[in-house]
Scaffold this motif. Structure first.
Motif, PDB file in Angstrom:
ATOM      1  N   LEU A 108      -8.125 -32.173   9.235  1.00  9.44           N
ATOM      2  CA  LEU A 108      -8.761 -33.112  10.149  1.00  9.44           C
ATOM      3  C   LEU A 108     -10.049 -32.562  10.782  1.00  9.44           C
ATOM      4  O   LEU A 108     -11.075 -33.257  10.797  1.00  9.44           O
ATOM      5  CB  LEU A 108      -7.775 -33.543  11.241  1.00  9.44           C
ATOM      6  CG  LEU A 108      -8.329 -34.519  12.284  1.00  9.44           C
ATOM      7  CD1 LEU A 108      -8.820 -35.806  11.631  1.00  9.44           C
ATOM      8  CD2 LEU A 108      -7.267 -34.818  13.346  1.00  9.44           C
ATOM      9  N   PRO A 109     -10.067 -31.326  11.314  1.00  5.27           N
ATOM     10  CA  PRO A 109     -11.326 -30.820  11.895  1.00  5.27           C
ATOM     11  C   PRO A 109     -12.458 -30.763  10.869  1.00  5.27           C
ATOM     12  O   PRO A 109     -13.618 -31.015  11.207  1.00  5.27           O
ATOM     13  CB  PRO A 109     -10.958 -29.411  12.379  1.00  5.27           C
ATOM     14  CG  PRO A 109      -9.479 -29.415  12.513  1.00  5.27           C
ATOM     15  CD  PRO A 109      -8.976 -30.344  11.462  1.00  5.27           C
ATOM     16  N   LEU A 110     -12.114 -30.461   9.628  1.00  8.76           N
ATOM     17  CA  LEU A 110     -13.128 -30.395   8.572  1.00  8.76           C
ATOM     18  C   LEU A 110     -13.665 -31.786   8.241  1.00  8.76           C
ATOM     19  O   LEU A 110     -14.859 -31.965   7.991  1.00  8.76           O
ATOM     20  CB  LEU A 110     -12.540 -29.735   7.324  1.00  8.76           C
ATOM     21  CG  LEU A 110     -11.981 -28.323   7.511  1.00  8.76           C
ATOM     22  CD1 LEU A 110     -11.273 -27.856   6.244  1.00  8.76           C
ATOM     23  CD2 LEU A 110     -13.090 -27.342   7.896  1.00  8.76           C
ATOM     24  N   GLU A 111     -12.759 -32.773   8.253  1.00 10.01           N
ATOM     25  CA  GLU A 111     -13.200 -34.152   8.022  1.00 10.01           C
ATOM     26  C   GLU A 111     -14.174 -34.599   9.104  1.00 10.01           C
ATOM     27  O   GLU A 111     -15.205 -35.216   8.824  1.00 10.01           O
ATOM     28  CB  GLU A 111     -11.984 -35.088   8.015  1.00 10.01           C
ATOM     29  CG  GLU A 111     -11.078 -34.949   6.805  1.00 10.01           C
ATOM     30  CD  GLU A 111      -9.892 -35.879   6.897  1.00 10.01           C
ATOM     31  OE1 GLU A 111     -10.094 -37.050   7.300  1.00 10.01           O
ATOM     32  OE2 GLU A 111      -8.761 -35.452   6.599  1.00 10.01           O
ATOM     33  N   LEU A 112     -13.843 -34.274  10.357  1.00 10.43           N
ATOM     34  CA  LEU A 112     -14.689 -34.679  11.475  1.00 10.43           C
ATOM     35  C   LEU A 112     -16.064 -34.012  11.413  1.00 10.43           C
ATOM     36  O   LEU A 112     -17.043 -34.550  11.939  1.00 10.43           O
ATOM     37  CB  LEU A 112     -14.003 -34.330  12.803  1.00 10.43           C
ATOM     38  CG  LEU A 112     -12.699 -35.090  13.086  1.00 10.43           C
ATOM     39  CD1 LEU A 112     -12.041 -34.567  14.354  1.00 10.43           C
ATOM     40  CD2 LEU A 112     -12.953 -36.587  13.195  1.00 10.43           C
ATOM     41  N   MET A 113     -16.124 -32.848  10.765  1.00 11.34           N
ATOM     42  CA  MET A 113     -17.391 -32.140  10.617  1.00 11.34           C
ATOM     43  C   MET A 113     -18.147 -32.564   9.359  1.00 11.34           C
ATOM     44  O   MET A 113     -19.238 -32.068   9.089  1.00 11.34           O
ATOM     45  CB  MET A 113     -17.144 -30.624  10.567  1.00 11.34           C
ATOM     46  CG  MET A 113     -16.723 -30.034  11.905  1.00 11.34           C
ATOM     47  SD  MET A 113     -17.940 -30.302  13.208  1.00 11.34           S
ATOM     48  CE  MET A 113     -19.334 -29.413  12.541  1.00 11.34           C
ATOM     49  N   GLY A 114     -17.550 -33.468   8.579  1.00 11.65           N
ATOM     50  CA  GLY A 114     -18.219 -33.962   7.388  1.00 11.65           C
ATOM     51  C   GLY A 114     -18.178 -33.016   6.204  1.00 11.65           C
ATOM     52  O   GLY A 114     -19.006 -33.120   5.282  1.00 11.65           O
ATOM     53  N   ASN A 118     -13.675 -31.647  -1.708  1.00 12.11           N
ATOM     54  CA  ASN A 118     -13.225 -30.535  -2.547  1.00 12.11           C
ATOM     55  C   ASN A 118     -13.146 -29.234  -1.744  1.00 12.11           C
ATOM     56  O   ASN A 118     -12.234 -28.418  -1.939  1.00 12.11           O
ATOM     57  CB  ASN A 118     -14.141 -30.359  -3.766  1.00 12.11           C
ATOM     58  CG  ASN A 118     -15.558 -29.968  -3.390  1.00 12.11           C
ATOM     59  OD1 ASN A 118     -16.135 -30.514  -2.455  1.00 12.11           O
ATOM     60  ND2 ASN A 118     -16.131 -29.030  -4.138  1.00 12.11           N
ATOM     61  N   LEU A 119     -14.071 -29.053  -0.792  1.00 11.35           N
ATOM     62  CA  LEU A 119     -14.032 -27.856   0.054  1.00 11.35           C
ATOM     63  C   LEU A 119     -12.870 -27.919   1.036  1.00 11.35           C
ATOM     64  O   LEU A 119     -12.232 -26.901   1.325  1.00 11.35           O
ATOM     65  CB  LEU A 119     -15.365 -27.699   0.800  1.00 11.35           C
ATOM     66  CG  LEU A 119     -16.601 -27.480  -0.076  1.00 11.35           C
ATOM     67  CD1 LEU A 119     -17.861 -27.403   0.777  1.00 11.35           C
ATOM     68  CD2 LEU A 119     -16.443 -26.185  -0.903  1.00 11.35           C
TER      69      LEU A 119
END
Length: 260
Positions: A108-114, A118-119
């Motif tokens: 979730l935090p990675l999604e919010l950061m765009g 794949n990463l």
């Protein structure tokens, strides 16, 4: 001996005080707190309920601001550190989204950061292995035990590779057997990640087993009663909990509380 740490403080408190306004009067929660935490160090904030442990953690994370004194992180303000995403936070409750599977809670935090999908997938796979949850990525939080849910919360906090991991009594709601096992797993994770950890607890044995140093806070208003070095060798083992040195440290910390 504890791990070798950088001599430059990662976190500094200088004369910090915290007052809260109530309907009747101002309440002094923290009084004249000055302390340094080194980069890569594992420290515990220890004290009875209401002594200001969580308040200290919230000040570090820039969730609140002191009414006096100064908080610095790597030589900058706590606000600058928060904006630079230097923190990961694990709360007493895992605070997971029940409708998201384990993997998507972690990412979730990675999604919010765009961050690209794949990463995110690669990072999630590494973190799941790190916290011992490989094979549980498609489970929902309600399908996991309390201890497993906290491991998901730890993985999520590590997703942004924070320099500092702040942990607010993350194992206090668990039974003693699960808690001790997660203490050992947390140290294994920390030995891999090598970040700075500030761990809030009211358990003296837990603080000793985990930490390089223990910051002992007095009862309300919170003052720094003592800073106790923990000379137990690393890696820590379950057998250390029964050693004479461990019990000597328990007695020393108990005696360091003001008024004891």
């Amino acid at each position: 001996m504890g791990i070798a740490v950088n001599t430059v403080p990662e976190i500094q408190f200088e004369g910090v005080e915290m007052k809260y306004s109530t309907a009747n009067a101002e309440v002094l929660a923290l009084q004249q707190i000055s302390m340094d935490i080194a980069q890569g160090e594992f420290v515990s904030l220890l004290g009875p309920s209401g002594c200001g442990k969580t308040t200290l953690l919230r000040l570090m994370a820039d969730l609140i601001q002191p009414t006096a004194g100064e908080v610095k992180v790597a030589g900058k303000s706590a606000r600058e550190a928060r904006q630079a995403q230097k923190y990961g936070i694990v709360f007493q409750s895992p605070v997971l989204y029940e409708w998201r599977k384990v993997k998507s809670n972690i990412t979730l935090p990675l999604e919010l950061m765009g961050v690209k999908k794949n990463l995110r997938e690669e990072k999630a796979a590494r973190l799941l292995e790190l916290v011992g949850l490989k094979g549980f990525e498609d489970k929902y939080p309600w399908q996991l035990s309390g201890g497993m849910q906290q491991r998901v919360a730890i993985a999520r906090a590590l997703a942004m590779e924070p320099e500092i991991l702040l942990m607010d009594e993350p194992f206090s709601a668990l039974d003693e057997f699960t808690r001790e096992r997660l203490n050992e797993e947390l140290l294994a994770i920390w030995s891999e990640v090598k970040n700075t950890v500030v761990f809030v607890t009211h358990s003296i044995p837990e603080s000793i087993f985990l930490s390089d140093r223990v910051f002992v806070l007095s009862p309300h208003p919170g003052r720094l009663s003592a800073v106790v070095d923990i000379p137990l060798p690393r890696p820590r083992t379950p057998e250390m909990r029964g050693s004479a040195e461990f019990f000597e440290l328990i007695a020393r910390i108990r005696g360091s509380f003001e008024g004891v």
